[in-house]
Design an enzyme around this catalytic site. Sequence first.
Site, short mmCIF file in Angstrom:
data_model
loop_
_atom_site.label_atom_id
_atom_site.label_comp_id
_atom_site.label_asym_id
_atom_site.label_seq_id
_atom_site.Cartn_x
_atom_site.Cartn_y
_atom_site.Cartn_z
CD GLU A 211 -3.03 -0.99 2.24
OE1 GLU A 211 -4.10 -1.59 2.09
OE2 GLU A 211 -2.74 -0.34 3.27
CD GLU A 308 -4.25 -5.63 3.25
OE1 GLU A 308 -5.06 -4.84 3.81
OE2 GLU A 308 -3.02 -5.51 3.34
#
Length: 416
Positions: A211, A308
């Site tokens: 991320e 995720e």
Amino acid sequence: MIFKFSQKALVALYLVVGLAEAVPSKSRVVSRASTFDYNGIVRGVNIGGWLVLEPWITPSIFDNAGDAAVDEWTLTATLGQDQAKAVLSQHWSTFITQDDFQQIAQAGMNHVRIPIGYWAVSSLPDEPYVDGQLEYLDNAISWAREAGLKVVIDLHGAPGSQNGFDNSGRKGPIAWQQGDTVSQTVDAFRALAERYLPQSDVVTAIEALNEPNIPGGVSEAGLRDYYNQIADVVRQIDPDTSVFLSDGFLSTESWNGFKTGEDVVMDTHHYEMFDNYLISLDIDGHVKSACDFGKQIEGSDKPVVVGEWSGAVTDCTKHLNGKGVSTRYQGEYANNVKYGDCANTTQGSVADLSDQERTDTRRFIEAQLDAYEGKNGWLFWTWKTEGAPGWDMQDLLANGVFPSPLTDRQFPNQCA
């Protein structure tokens, strides 16, 4: 994890223009006997909150350390080296064991994704972190081998923080790409790769960085350069290992043409509680949003794994937005309107949910499974928590809310 989808929404307007020309929804990477073919379907789970701590996954560790402990940096700084090492060693040795890996395999998974921070392999001067995680990552590789699981090693935290979230190790301003932080990250990644990529029967992929926050200020050009450096490191050590690349909160299509055909897999994350519009949806809206996201990622010219996602539709979980930070759902966060009442859902078990909540959660999970298997699969976040029912796969499986077998459907064809 904070603001994940809301930051994706910030760039939605420019993601739909200037994209690469149309491409097939799936491209081939070379299949190899000793590794996993990422043109197939990944079904797996993250081992979150274990070797990289997050306050909402294990709130007891952070609550016991006092108000100043809001991430792993401040936790270890507050406790001091000796006490921090004792607390974390106890956590590492008990939170996840070989039995967890056996349960994951028995549930039908083929993958685990294991987050690790740079500080586990490359300590820097004047930092409070403690090391010792690699012993447990070594164990995890052995447990995965015995259970027949493949492993994605995920560099989850970089020097300076690549996203400003607590899950990077240190929340606050993004300082990655300043000073020597990129070269330090490459060094940490190389150390991980040299240690684990030779075990290619189990470690079939490694993630360059979790991320990196482009909407938050990370340079996209700089990130692409970093990804090129990481790919070179991997190819020098083991050309058979696939490289997972985070989309950086851009669309997966925005990466079309970048390293296509080079054994890379795009990693995208989808949450529906960190955005004011999405958190306002009813269950029908959440199902539609998940299905739409599945259609969106089909436009990538590379394999895409939704690395995720969860069954949660509110941000009610204790410390989810950060330790001591309020919720959007109850209208307490950043001048939000109120969408509902968290009531007794900040902590607890799936068994504590109402029948309707369990039904809605099952429906939302099934929709996401179908949507993400339209491309190359998924890795649920996360395997185990101290009491976050929408996020705890182990608890969801035990209570019949996560499908078992994984192909079982009480709500078929939701994304048709």
